[in-house]
Each structure stands twice: as structure tokens, then as C-alpha cells.
Design a protein around this motif. Structure first.
Motif, PDB file in Angstrom:
ATOM      1  N   LEU A 316       0.859  -1.227  -0.034  1.00 35.24           N
ATOM      2  CA  LEU A 316       0.044   0.008  -0.076  1.00 35.24           C
ATOM      3  C   LEU A 316       1.075   1.278   0.114  1.00 35.24           C
ATOM      4  O   LEU A 316       2.087   1.451  -0.066  1.00 35.24           O
ATOM      5  N   GLY A 317       0.250   2.339  -0.003  1.00 39.84           N
ATOM      6  CA  GLY A 317       0.788   3.730  -0.185  1.00 39.84           C
ATOM      7  C   GLY A 317       0.092   4.401  -1.178  1.00 39.84           C
ATOM      8  O   GLY A 317      -0.694   4.274  -1.728  1.00 39.84           O
ATOM      9  N   LEU A 318       0.565   5.875  -1.382  1.00 40.11           N
ATOM     10  CA  LEU A 318      -0.127   6.661  -2.289  1.00 40.11           C
ATOM     11  C   LEU A 318       0.425   6.159  -3.869  1.00 40.11           C
ATOM     12  O   LEU A 318       1.230   5.420  -3.931  1.00 40.11           O
ATOM     13  N   ASP A 360     -19.456   6.804  11.048  1.00 39.56           N
ATOM     14  CA  ASP A 360     -17.991   7.617  11.468  1.00 39.56           C
ATOM     15  C   ASP A 360     -16.675   6.522  11.582  1.00 39.56           C
ATOM     16  O   ASP A 360     -15.776   6.890  12.350  1.00 39.56           O
ATOM     17  N   TYR A 361     -16.895   5.609  10.955  1.00 42.84           N
ATOM     18  CA  TYR A 361     -15.535   4.451  11.067  1.00 42.84           C
ATOM     19  C   TYR A 361     -14.289   5.253  10.671  1.00 42.84           C
ATOM     20  O   TYR A 361     -14.492   6.045   9.880  1.00 42.84           O
ATOM     21  N   PRO A 362     -13.371   4.914  11.469  1.00 38.69           N
ATOM     22  CA  PRO A 362     -13.078   4.079  12.339  1.00 38.69           C
ATOM     23  C   PRO A 362     -13.608   4.054  14.025  1.00 38.69           C
ATOM     24  O   PRO A 362     -13.403   3.058  14.674  1.00 38.69           O
ATOM     25  N   SER A 363     -14.349   5.195  14.186  1.00 40.33           N
ATOM     26  CA  SER A 363     -14.962   5.233  15.421  1.00 40.33           C
ATOM     27  C   SER A 363     -16.059   3.938  15.566  1.00 40.33           C
ATOM     28  O   SER A 363     -16.436   3.535  14.188  1.00 40.33           O
ATOM     29  N   GLY A 364     -16.476   3.591  16.865  1.00 42.63           N
ATOM     30  CA  GLY A 364     -17.188   2.421  16.628  1.00 42.63           C
ATOM     31  C   GLY A 364     -16.764   1.135  16.626  1.00 42.63           C
ATOM     32  O   GLY A 364     -17.499   0.056  16.655  1.00 42.63           O
ATOM     33  N   MET A 365     -15.453   0.922  16.950  1.00 42.85           N
ATOM     34  CA  MET A 365     -14.765  -0.546  16.637  1.00 42.85           C
ATOM     35  C   MET A 365     -15.158  -1.379  17.792  1.00 42.85           C
ATOM     36  O   MET A 365     -14.937  -2.441  17.751  1.00 42.85           O
ATOM     37  N   GLU A 366     -15.471  -0.749  18.940  1.00 42.86           N
ATOM     38  CA  GLU A 366     -16.116  -1.438  20.221  1.00 42.86           C
ATOM     39  C   GLU A 366     -17.122  -2.325  20.090  1.00 42.86           C
ATOM     40  O   GLU A 366     -17.399  -3.165  20.707  1.00 42.86           O
ATOM     41  N   CYS A 399      -4.006  -2.697  -3.456  1.00 40.15           N
ATOM     42  CA  CYS A 399      -5.075  -1.697  -3.421  1.00 40.15           C
ATOM     43  C   CYS A 399      -4.431  -0.470  -2.507  1.00 40.15           C
ATOM     44  O   CYS A 399      -4.020  -0.639  -1.385  1.00 40.15           O
ATOM     45  N   PRO A 400      -4.114   0.757  -3.374  1.00 36.34           N
ATOM     46  CA  PRO A 400      -3.524   1.732  -2.366  1.00 36.34           C
ATOM     47  C   PRO A 400      -4.190   2.387  -1.241  1.00 36.34           C
ATOM     48  O   PRO A 400      -3.651   2.733  -0.216  1.00 36.34           O
ATOM     49  N   PHE A 401      -5.510   2.168  -1.727  1.00 34.39           N
ATOM     50  CA  PHE A 401      -6.481   2.633  -0.432  1.00 34.39           C
ATOM     51  C   PHE A 401      -6.449   1.835   0.819  1.00 34.39           C
ATOM     52  O   PHE A 401      -6.980   2.546   1.827  1.00 34.39           O
ATOM     53  N   ASN A 402      -6.080   0.723   0.785  1.00 38.20           N
ATOM     54  CA  ASN A 402      -5.960  -0.146   2.165  1.00 38.20           C
ATOM     55  C   ASN A 402      -5.076   0.867   3.107  1.00 38.20           C
ATOM     56  O   ASN A 402      -5.159   0.326   4.132  1.00 38.20           O
ATOM     57  N   LEU A 403      -4.342   1.733   2.780  1.00 40.04           N
ATOM     58  CA  LEU A 403      -3.659   2.610   3.736  1.00 40.04           C
ATOM     59  C   LEU A 403      -4.369   2.941   4.989  1.00 40.04           C
ATOM     60  O   LEU A 403      -3.987   3.269   5.796  1.00 40.04           O
ATOM     61  N   TRP A 404      -5.664   3.281   4.375  1.00 37.46           N
ATOM     62  CA  TRP A 404      -6.724   3.799   5.231  1.00 37.46           C
ATOM     63  C   TRP A 404      -7.189   2.697   6.405  1.00 37.46           C
ATOM     64  O   TRP A 404      -7.746   3.091   7.441  1.00 37.46           O
ATOM     65  N   HIS A 405      -6.930   1.461   6.009  1.00 30.75           N
ATOM     66  CA  HIS A 405      -7.417   0.378   6.877  1.00 30.75           C
ATOM     67  C   HIS A 405      -6.315  -0.380   7.496  1.00 30.75           C
ATOM     68  O   HIS A 405      -6.668  -1.715   7.740  1.00 30.75           O
ATOM     69  N   ARG A 459       1.450  10.845   8.564  1.00 32.82           N
ATOM     70  CA  ARG A 459       1.149  10.965  10.119  1.00 32.82           C
ATOM     71  C   ARG A 459       0.409   9.938  10.438  1.00 32.82           C
ATOM     72  O   ARG A 459       0.608   9.479  11.499  1.00 32.82           O
ATOM     73  N   LEU A 460      -0.370   9.340   9.748  1.00 36.28           N
ATOM     74  CA  LEU A 460      -1.152   7.911   9.941  1.00 36.28           C
ATOM     75  C   LEU A 460      -0.207   6.737  10.030  1.00 36.28           C
ATOM     76  O   LEU A 460      -0.132   6.118  10.996  1.00 36.28           O
ATOM     77  N   MET A 461       0.680   6.699   9.127  1.00 34.19           N
ATOM     78  CA  MET A 461       1.691   5.283   9.166  1.00 34.19           C
ATOM     79  C   MET A 461       2.592   5.672  10.478  1.00 34.19           C
ATOM     80  O   MET A 461       2.765   4.667  11.129  1.00 34.19           O
ATOM     81  N   ALA A 462       3.008   6.882  10.784  1.00 32.29           N
ATOM     82  CA  ALA A 462       3.862   7.020  12.038  1.00 32.29           C
ATOM     83  C   ALA A 462       3.071   6.639  13.209  1.00 32.29           C
ATOM     84  O   ALA A 462       3.865   5.932  13.997  1.00 32.29           O
ATOM     85  N   HIS A 463       1.815   6.773  13.233  1.00 29.56           N
ATOM     86  CA  HIS A 463       1.187   6.309  14.412  1.00 29.56           C
ATOM     87  C   HIS A 463       1.127   4.931  14.432  1.00 29.56           C
ATOM     88  O   HIS A 463       1.531   4.150  15.652  1.00 29.56           O
ATOM     89  N   PHE A 464       0.867   4.178  13.251  1.00 32.11           N
ATOM     90  CA  PHE A 464       1.173   2.622  13.207  1.00 32.11           C
ATOM     91  C   PHE A 464       2.438   2.131  13.501  1.00 32.11           C
ATOM     92  O   PHE A 464       2.612   1.032  14.032  1.00 32.11           O
ATOM     93  N   ASP A 465       3.545   2.571  12.960  1.00 33.59           N
ATOM     94  CA  ASP A 465       4.734   2.420  13.340  1.00 33.59           C
ATOM     95  C   ASP A 465       5.065   2.273  14.821  1.00 33.59           C
ATOM     96  O   ASP A 465       5.811   1.395  15.402  1.00 33.59           O
ATOM     97  N   ARG A 466       4.303   3.336  15.722  1.00 31.99           N
ATOM     98  CA  ARG A 466       4.694   3.309  17.119  1.00 31.99           C
ATOM     99  C   ARG A 466       3.808   2.291  17.715  1.00 31.99           C
ATOM    100  O   ARG A 466       4.309   1.494  18.758  1.00 31.99           O
TER     101      ARG A 466
END
Length: 562
Positions: A316-318, A360-366, A399-405, A459-466
Motif C-alpha cells: 500500500l501507499g500513495l 464514522d468508522y473507524p470510530s465504533g470499533m468497540e 490496493c493503495p487505498f488500504n492505507l486507510w485500513h 502522520r497516519l503511518m507514523a502512528h502505526f509504526d508506534r
């Protein structure tokens, strides 16, 4: 009776020229609407009075639940509402009750195609062809579905037959050229097909863009003159004019007339922006929600809950970052096959996740139970299975848009591998600006918006790296170009697979696939594209500003607030 399900027809590439229009009318005329109320509802639907049509058809079906005309029209109403699954059920009943009605079966095949049920759609289409072997619509649908299955040799044979029988259809010639290009090894025949299309319809910007996107093709002065003349005459649709500007951007780029080139790319993007709305703040807010939801605590709580398959490899990626090259390298390994840009995760999100989490996904994952996550992983594998042709142990979903998931992917398929392909911020963003994508988010039409999107992506991928340390492997395109073997060895180590030299000779891989990069990855790696953007640097100030610290830190990552 209307058969103009626009989204479905777009999905299978139905033509819009007079030949296709006549074929649709002929199909419609075979079964005129018999019942007055159904006929009135059809007129209301065609006029855009959907609620009125819905009420009328509901009354008919209440009294006559097996009425084929009413079922067919209610299916169209479902399509208008985005209820594709409902349309499928209605049309299945329709075909069951009227098995000899080609119009209903054709509609059914279209909806199956729209839902990604390519094998089922192809079976229905072949049933139609057994009865009407020469029908333009059925033959064209068959060819389009074969392309969806990446059976490009069979599809090109269908299109060759169609262009022989309908030599005056520019759209069929264009489709033949695109299919031959995807097949590989037929570059000149593809060019000849595109040439025939523009000879018949010089206003078709889409065909000029097909030629421009072929890396081995160069426009003549005569070609440029024709395109400029067509723009001056202004007979074409906004979309065709936009694509002609993209083509002229490439033509002048090849001539090193960079100012003219940039002007045409900018005009193409400006035309695409008309009537489109995109708010970069909404993307930023979505990233912030994802960071709030997908925390280490959630992954710890759900550790190992999802499906345990190790088969998927997500690249994935742009767009334009080099993901096709990585896919080609991986598919050259004896244990990996390329499944293409699958829509499977996107369908799982739309059809399985959001009904439980809310809009409002990804809100509501609970709201997702452990069994939900496991079942969603299984559903992804089921949706992807038809696109796996080689029965190899692993497959690539590009699929590049998998980066959001990424967060969802790790929850439902915790053993899957994720590869993030990244390219220099300006190089990647500007490459998107110069491409006429068939399906692109509206952000790619303004340099500032593209830069902000790239920043949010980092910024999103930096979060998942953490929060998922060691779970994402990053490839930088420039490093891949500079040291192919080293990058490939690191990649295969991450996947837990032995090194194979065939991965270094990826350009010998003769797989057929549909991508703007399919010619590039059939040649040894080259470096000139790395700094292509520098020819336009003096016009890229807004892009640099929007990228900000992401540009300054590359290939590192700046500290983000929040």
C-alpha cells in the motif's frame, strides 16, 4: 424499460457511442412494459422521480410479488439508492421467473459484476451468448469481465472480433488497445488500435491519454496539432478535454517544453476539479479518529483474535510511489502471486464493518466482537479467492487505498504482512498531478491538497509504526532504485521467504496486468523518473508549502502533534 444503471455500466466499461445506444434500445424493445402502473413507474424513474417510482412499484409487488417487470424496476431503484445487494436479490428472482428474458439476465450480470462476483457474472453472460452469439452488449460484457479476471488473451480475442464486426466504433478500438497493452508484448498493435480510435474520433481525449501513458510512445508534431485543434473547437465533453490536456502535458514534457507542459497538466486538473468537493480537513480529522481508535491497548486486547491466515501481503501507499514495481518483484518469487488492486478490504469495510460501527468508522470499533473480527478476516479471504489464479502460498493485494485500513487489517488478519511503499514527497505528489486516473480521489487535482494528503498519510503511518512496531515494512522508491538487491533481500527477510534471483529479473515476468506502470516494470530498473519533478520545481511552491516538515524530514518522519 431502462437499462442504464450508470455505475454498473461504468464498472464493466459499456460504450456510450451510438452503436451501444442502439443495442440497448433494441434489447429494451424486445420486452415492452405491459402493465400501465409499471410503465408509469418506469417513466418516473427515468425522469428522476425515484420516490414516486418506488411507491408505485411497491404497490405492484404487494399484489404481484413475482411480476418480472416490477422486480426489474425495483432493482434499478435499489441501485439508485446504493443497495447493490438488494438489486442482486431482486434480479435473481426476476431471472428465475423469466429465464428466457435476455434483458433481465443482462441486468443481472451487470449487477453481479458491480458486486465483484465476476465468475457468476461471466456465467450469466455466457448463457446470454449461447442464445445470442452476435449481440454487441453481451460480447462486450464478456470481454470486460475477462479483463476483470485478467484473462487478457481471451479478452483481446473478443475485442478483435468486435472491432472486425463494428470497425467504426472508436470505443471498441480503444478497449482493444488497452487490453493488448495489459497483455504485454503487443505494444505496436496496441498503438495501432489507439490510432484507429483517434482517427475515428479525434475528440476522444481518453484515447489520446491512453497513447500518452504508454512509456514507449512519443507524439508527433501532427498529433500535437490535432489535439490543440480539438481543444480549440471545444466539441468534446469536459472529461475528454481534461484527458486531452493531460496528453498534451506529456507531449510537451517529452519535448522538454516544461512550461507548456505544466500549463496543460494544470488545465486538465482544473477541469477535473469542476463540481468536485474535497475538504482536506476531513482527511485530517479521519486520521485523528484513527489514531484515537487504534491504540496499543486495543491491539493488545484483540491480539490473535482475527483470522490466522498468513497468505495476504498488503502493498500500500500513495499511487505513483512504486507499488507496481514492488508487486512485480514479489510476483516473480515462486511462492507469491499478484492478485491485483483488490477491492476486498473496501467491501468488508462497507458491507461488514460500517453497519456495526456506524458511518464514522473507524470510530465504533468497540461494537465489533471477537467473532466479528475473525469472520471479517475469513470474508476478506473469500472475496479475494477468485483473483488467485496460481494457487501459490501467498498473494499480493496492491490496493493503495488500504492505507486507510491498516488498523482493521491487523485486527482481522493479524498474521498478514503489510508493506508501505514511499517515494519522495514532491516526486510522488507531482506524479499524481500529471496522471489521469480512471478512479482517483478528488485530492489529486490540486497541488496543495495532494501535499496535505501526503502529510496526513505520513502522520497516519507514523502512528502505526508506534503502536504496531515491526509489523510494517517500509520501502523507499529511491533506495530500491539505488540498491535493488539489498532492498529485495530485506523485503523477503521481512516476509520470511528465501531470496530468489528471479526477483531481481522481475522484468522477465510475463504476467498480464492492468496498470499505468505495466510497461515500466517490464524493463530493467531506471533512475530518470526519480527526479522528474525537478523540471517543474519553479511551479511547485504551493506543494512544498503544504508538505512542510514532511518534505524537510524525508526519508525520516517529523514529530507530529496529536
Amino acid at each position: 424499460m431502462s437499462f442504464d444503471h450508470e455505475d454498473a455500466l461504468t464498472a464493466i466499461g459499456r460504450g456510450t457511442d451510438s452503436l451501444f445506444a442502439k443495442a440497448l434500445q433494441d434489447l429494451s424493445d424486445l420486452w415492452p412494459l405491459r402493465r400501465g402502473r409499471v410503465r408509469d413507474a418506469a417513466h418516473a424513474l427515468n425522469d428522476g422521480r425515484v420516490d414516486e417510482a418506488n411507491r408505485a412499484i411497491a404497490k405492484v409487488l404487494f399484489k404481484h410479488p413475482r411480476d418480472a417487470d416490477a422486480l426489474n424496476l425495483m432493482a434499478q431503484i435499489c441501485l439508485h439508492a446504493g443497495d447493490n445487494a438488494g438489486a442482486e436479490l431482486l434480479l435473481a428472482r426476476c431471472v428465475q421467473g423469466s429465464p428466457h428474458n435476455e434483458a433481465y439476465r443482462y441486468n443481472y450480470a451487470l449487477v453481479l459484476s458491480l458486486l465483484g462476483k465476476v465468475d457468476e457474472a461471466l456465467a450469466e453472460t455466457k448463457a446470454l451468448l449461447e442464445k445470442c452469439a452476435g449481440n454487441l452488449l453481451f460480447r462486450n460484457l464478456c470481454a470486460a469481465l475477462l479483463c476483470r479476471k485478467r484473462h487478457f488473451a481471451d479478452a483481446s480475442a473478443c475485442y478483435r472480433g468486435l472491432t472486425k464486426d463494428y470497425p467504426d466504433s472508436p470505443e471498441l478500438w480503444c478497449r482493444l488497445g488497452s487490453t493488448l497493452r495489459s497483455l504485454g508484448g503487443h505494444a505496436q498493435e496496441a498503438v495501432d488500435a489507439f490510432r484507429k480510435a483517434v482517427e475515428l474520433a479525434p475528440w476522444m481525449g481518453s484515447v489520446w491519454w491512453c497513447l500518452a501513458s504508454m512509456k514507449t510512445f512519443g507524439f508527433s508534431e501532427s498529433d500535437i496539432s490535432v489535439m490543440e485543434s480539438q481543444l480549440g473547437d471545444a466539441p468534446a465533453s469536459t472529461e475528454h478535454r481534461a484527458e486531452m490536456h493531460y496528453a498534451l502535458g506529456k507531449a510537451y514534457e517529452d519535448l522538454k517544453s516544461y512550461e507548456k507542459s505544466f500549463q496543460h497538466y494544470s488545465r486538465g486538473n482544473a477541469l477535473r476539479r469542476v463540481d468536485l468537493t474535497y475538504d482536506p480537513d476531513e482527511t485530517t480529522a479521519m486520521v485523528s479518529r484513527a489514531k484515537t481508535v487504534f491504540k496499543q491497548e486495543l491491539f493488545g486486547e484483540k491480539c490473535g483474535v482475527g483470522h490466522d491466515s498468513v497468505e495476504p501481503i498488503f502493498v500500500l501507499g500513495l499511487q505513483r510511489a512504486g507499488s507496481t514495481l514492488v508487486e512485480q518483484i514479489l510476483s516473480s518469487h515462486s511462492q507469491i502471486e499478484a492478485a491485483g488492486e483488490l477491492q476486498s478490504i473496501l467491501r468488508v469495510v462497507a458491507e461488514d464493518v460500517m453497519p456495526k460501527t456506524g458511518p464514522d468508522y473507524p470510530s465504533g470499533m468497540e461494537n465489533l466482537a471477537d467473532d466479528d473480527l475473525r469472520n471479517m478476516g475469513e470474508r476478506y479471504l473469500q472475496l479475494s479467492r477468485p483473483y488467485r489464479m496460481l494457487n501459490r502460498p501467498f498473494f499480493v493485494d496492491k490496493c493503495p487505498f488500504n492505507l486507510w485500513h491498516v488498523g482493521l487489517i491487523h485486527l482481522i488478519l493479524p498474521s498478514a504482512k503489510i508493506i508501505d511503499v514511499r517515494r519522495h514527497p514532491i516526486g510522488c505528489c507531482y506524479a499524481n498531478f500529471t496522471m489521469s486516473f480512471g478512479h482517483a480521489p478528488p485530492l489529486s487535482y490540486r497541488l496543495t491538497d495532494i501535499g496535505l494528503f501526503y502529510r496526513d498519510y505520513v502522520r497516519l503511518m507514523a502512528h502505526f509504526d508506534r503502536v504496531l512496531p515491526g509489523n510494517i515494512h517500509r520501502i523507499f522508491y529511491e533506495q530500491l532504485v539505488a540498491d535493488l538487491e539489498g532492498a529485495v533481500r530485506r523485503l523477503l527477510d521481512f516476509l520470511g521467504l528465501p531470496f530468489e534471483s528471479a526477483c531481481l529479473e522481475y522484468y522477465k515476468n510475463d504476467r498480464a496486468f492492468n496498470s499505468f506502470s505495466n510497461e515500466q516494470v517490464r524493463r530493467p530498473i531506471f533512475e530518470h523518473a526519480v527526479d522528474r519533478w525537478r523540471n517543474y520545481e519553479r511551479w511547485l511552491g504551493p506543494l512544498k508549502t503544504s508538505l512542510g516538515s514532511v518534505l524537510e524530514a524525508y526519508p525520516g518522519v517529523p514529530e507530529f502533534d496529536g
